[in-house]
Design a protein around this motif. Sequence first.
Motif, mmCIF file in Angstrom:
data_model
loop_
_atom_site.group_PDB
_atom_site.id
_atom_site.type_symbol
_atom_site.label_atom_id
_atom_site.label_comp_id
_atom_site.label_asym_id
_atom_site.label_seq_id
_atom_site.Cartn_x
_atom_site.Cartn_y
_atom_site.Cartn_z
ATOM 1 N N GLN A 80 0.843 -1.188 0.000
ATOM 2 C CA GLN A 80 0.000 0.000 0.000
ATOM 3 C C GLN A 80 0.885 1.248 0.000
ATOM 4 N N PRO A 81 0.384 2.346 -0.551
ATOM 5 C CA PRO A 81 1.186 3.571 -0.558
ATOM 6 C C PRO A 81 1.597 4.033 0.830
ATOM 7 N N GLN B 77 -1.963 19.302 -1.687
ATOM 8 C CA GLN B 77 -1.306 19.364 -0.388
ATOM 9 C C GLN B 77 -2.200 18.801 0.707
ATOM 10 N N LEU B 78 -3.505 19.086 0.632
ATOM 11 C CA LEU B 78 -4.452 18.562 1.615
ATOM 12 C C LEU B 78 -4.475 17.039 1.572
ATOM 13 N N ALA B 79 -4.524 16.466 0.369
ATOM 14 C CA ALA B 79 -4.536 15.004 0.237
ATOM 15 C C ALA B 79 -3.232 14.399 0.744
ATOM 16 N N GLN B 80 -2.092 15.042 0.439
ATOM 17 C CA GLN B 80 -0.804 14.514 0.901
ATOM 18 C C GLN B 80 -0.689 14.568 2.422
ATOM 19 N N VAL C 147 -2.358 11.587 3.977
ATOM 20 C CA VAL C 147 -1.616 10.336 3.828
ATOM 21 C C VAL C 147 -0.333 10.335 4.650
ATOM 22 N N LEU C 148 0.436 11.409 4.535
ATOM 23 C CA LEU C 148 1.772 11.426 5.133
ATOM 24 C C LEU C 148 1.759 11.880 6.591
#
Length: 475
Positions: A9-10, A330-333, A336-337
């Motif tokens: 998975q990422p 940026q919001l999506a990253q 995740v991160l």
Amino acid sequence: MVHLYKEIQPVDRLSIRMPFPVSSYDRQLITLLYQPLIGVEPISLYFMLWAEGESATEAEISHYHLMNSLDMPIAKIFESRIALEAIGLMRTWRKDSEGVRSFMYDVLPPLEASAFFNDPLLSMFLFSKIGEQAYRQLRQRFVQKGPSNDGYQEVSRTFTDVYRPVQHHLPSFANEQTVEEKEKPKELPFNYEDFDFSLLRAGLSEQLVPSSALTAEANATIAKLAFLYNLTPLDMQKVVMLALDDHMILSESRLKKSAADYYKLTVSTEPPAMQHAFQSVVKEVEKKSTKEQVVQSKEELLIHYLETTAPIDVLRDIADGKEPIPADIQLAQNLVLQYQMPIGVVNALLQYVLLRTDMKLTKNYVEKIASHWMRKGVKTAKEAMDLARKEHKQYMEWKTAEQKPVAKKRYSGGREEKVPDWFNKNKEKKQKKEVTIKETSKEAVKSNTDFEEERRKILEKLGIEEGQVDSHGTD
């Protein structure tokens, strides 16, 4: 369709090790010898891991970082990884701990040029890819033949010829840890157990081919040649007898020549070619965890899409291929991160919010739902979709609170808002349930009416009035 999220998975973390130094000369070998075999994408992943592995810091990174840096989906990352493993440029180690999956990638240097060209699989694979002329040019470039030492006698001195020990008091090294010695790979990783050596040996008499001729080196060459030319152990019996010299020795060069001659005589005059088998490897991975499904529902296909697609691609798809703005990316990253949310959950969240808010991705609203899902322990896209259906009313109240008065008036015109396709599943169930309740109520009323009518008819036949029965019952 294969659920790769069960393999990688990422959001999975990874560490990079370089057990052996990789030089500029190795870069030439990788570019000119290995890249024609496995393609550009695996080599790009290799150079990316090489660059990250040489960093002074040893911090973990996520596969999502690799996806962004290489502009590859997670499926391509996985395919590139197993290609590097197969060719001997990478080793992979995995650890599962408390629901968190971590990987350790060992970046390995290429084989020496002489070992590469002496290996029957690698040399023939390269020959079939680039042709005879280019192959000979590369072989001449990397395998340089200097002047012969025939007629010369070696006069080099050894260590003991030059140095003598001196008796002094030596410190004790008993408590010191020994340095772990790692051997640099000298050959292509290959599964020799796939070849039936017992069947090969059964058809060879001791008089024709003595057991001493089948050394470990000869057996390794036999197995590789059988794989390369797709020959059975019975075929290799003939190859071995042809390759045996007058001194009952099986040399690597004679085995190669005999196998090539036998192949030309019995199979084809064209050299054998290699092809990638990524799908076979992926399907084999999937069979270990679940049975392969022949037919999948639309929701299963959607779940696979959400679990295996990068959030930036989901944003593009929702916007009909238009490039998302940096703030949305940026919001999506960050989800995740920074917040360590699974990729499938992030994609389900983005899809739900965009289609429920007229394609607006409000940071506060997104983070509020994300916080709720994190507290609920949502781990997969399916769990996220189910929770969105269940808590839809609450989320709509949050959306109303986020909107300004002007926005309230604007969206009160009675037009129907867009929703994800998967959201209607719960709505349809609710409608079916309401219809079932209504039909049941009608049947109950009808049944009660029929009962009263029959009761009245029976009382009339007996000559008893309704009021008399009621008064008798109270007495």
